[in-house]
Write a protein that holds these residues in place. Sequence first.
Motif, short mmCIF file in Angstrom:
data_model
loop_
_atom_site.label_atom_id
_atom_site.label_comp_id
_atom_site.label_asym_id
_atom_site.label_seq_id
_atom_site.Cartn_x
_atom_site.Cartn_y
_atom_site.Cartn_z
N VAL A 77 0.86 -1.18 0.00
CA VAL A 77 0.00 0.00 0.00
C VAL A 77 0.89 1.23 0.00
N ALA A 81 -1.62 7.04 -1.87
CA ALA A 81 -2.74 6.51 -2.65
C ALA A 81 -3.40 5.38 -1.85
N PRO A 82 -4.06 5.71 -0.73
CA PRO A 82 -4.55 4.66 0.18
C PRO A 82 -5.72 3.85 -0.35
N GLY A 83 -6.37 4.27 -1.40
CA GLY A 83 -7.52 3.55 -1.90
C GLY A 83 -7.17 2.37 -2.78
N LYS A 84 -5.89 2.09 -2.95
CA LYS A 84 -5.46 1.03 -3.86
C LYS A 84 -4.44 0.15 -3.15
#
Length: 138
Positions: A77, A81-84
């Motif tokens: 992670v 870009a924490p959503g991916k």
Amino acid sequence: MMASKKSLRDIPAKWDDLLLVCRKCSRKVGKRFGQEGDQVLEKALKAELKRGQGGARWKVASVACLDICPKNAVCLVQASAPGKVHLVAAEAAVAEVFGELAPVPQGSAKRGGKALRRAVADGAAPIPGGGVAPSKTS
């Protein structure tokens, strides 16, 4: 009455972005990364950074299980870009991993620490985001 300490304070980081590597996935996949294929992903990423990959300063940290648990891959992670969640296949080229990551956020180039203290001592004004404005010398 006692003076209370701040419960939260901010200090500047020495890196631009943070990469979180799942410790459990890393242990399951084992030493299958790096130039010789004899390192775990976290160590291979750090070794590649020492060779000067990417231009941006990254911090690589192992974290507890991310509860995704892919087969023959390691979860990664990127904090900016924490959503991916990236699934890095076993034996993947580490240079390609850096190529696939999102660009480092623009505001990260502003530093703090000793450089900030020296600049402020020399007459520059601190910027709230973490840098300094040019000093006014005439």
